[in-house]
Design a protein around this motif. Sequence first.
Motif, PDB file in Angstrom:
ATOM      1  N   ASN A  81      63.916  78.678 -28.084  1.00  0.00           N
ATOM      2  CA  ASN A  81      65.227  78.996 -27.527  1.00  0.00           C
ATOM      3  C   ASN A  81      65.887  77.731 -27.010  1.00  0.00           C
ATOM      4  O   ASN A  81      65.264  76.940 -26.302  1.00  0.00           O
ATOM      5  CB  ASN A  81      65.070  80.006 -26.386  1.00  0.00           C
ATOM      6  CG  ASN A  81      64.613  81.343 -26.895  1.00  0.00           C
ATOM      7  OD1 ASN A  81      65.388  82.063 -27.485  1.00  0.00           O
ATOM      8  ND2 ASN A  81      63.342  81.660 -26.690  1.00  0.00           N
ATOM      9  N   PRO A 122      69.296  77.615 -25.306  1.00  0.00           N
ATOM     10  CA  PRO A 122      70.553  78.204 -24.841  1.00  0.00           C
ATOM     11  C   PRO A 122      71.564  77.149 -24.399  1.00  0.00           C
ATOM     12  O   PRO A 122      71.195  76.051 -23.983  1.00  0.00           O
ATOM     13  CB  PRO A 122      70.132  79.082 -23.666  1.00  0.00           C
ATOM     14  CG  PRO A 122      68.815  78.548 -23.224  1.00  0.00           C
ATOM     15  CD  PRO A 122      68.181  77.913 -24.418  1.00  0.00           C
ATOM     16  N   THR A 146      69.322  86.646 -21.130  1.00  0.00           N
ATOM     17  CA  THR A 146      68.174  86.282 -21.964  1.00  0.00           C
ATOM     18  C   THR A 146      67.394  87.501 -22.457  1.00  0.00           C
ATOM     19  O   THR A 146      66.255  87.361 -22.899  1.00  0.00           O
ATOM     20  CB  THR A 146      67.203  85.356 -21.197  1.00  0.00           C
ATOM     21  OG1 THR A 146      66.764  86.027 -20.013  1.00  0.00           O
ATOM     22  CG2 THR A 146      67.849  84.031 -20.860  1.00  0.00           C
ATOM     23  N   GLN A 199      63.969  75.177 -23.910  1.00  0.00           N
ATOM     24  CA  GLN A 199      65.225  74.433 -23.829  1.00  0.00           C
ATOM     25  C   GLN A 199      64.962  72.936 -23.630  1.00  0.00           C
ATOM     26  O   GLN A 199      65.563  72.096 -24.306  1.00  0.00           O
ATOM     27  CB  GLN A 199      66.076  74.984 -22.689  1.00  0.00           C
ATOM     28  CG  GLN A 199      67.434  74.327 -22.565  1.00  0.00           C
ATOM     29  CD  GLN A 199      68.199  74.850 -21.365  1.00  0.00           C
ATOM     30  OE1 GLN A 199      67.641  75.014 -20.291  1.00  0.00           O
ATOM     31  NE2 GLN A 199      69.470  75.134 -21.566  1.00  0.00           N
TER      32      GLN A 199
END
Length: 112
Positions: free
Chosen positions: A11, A13, A22, A91
């Motif tokens: 992920n 974001p 989320t 991330q």
Amino acid sequence: TSHHTRVGILNNPSSKIKESNTAIARGILTALLTQNNSNLKSFLSKLSKEETAKSLAAGSKITKFLIPGMDGNTFEKKYNTLGLDLIKTHQMFCQEVLKLLPGQMAVMSNGR
């Protein structure tokens, strides 16, 4: 080519990571950790639909989207305990190691 393919998700974001934004990412990670392959594809297809995202954003529980045959108890227990730290780690890896911009997508391959 192979009949044995592995899929993983990282992920990355673009917005601040919160439980409210989320749900799908946590649902995917939870499904990958708790479900067998026969149910996984159908569930992930269901999660990837726009109407599912809208419904979750409006407050629907993710368990509403479980498909028959899934281990709902195991899924729900893991989903409720899966913290945001895992997504934050993804991330950081995407941005620090892979040098992706926030929200930028990429496909990684590690084949023979």
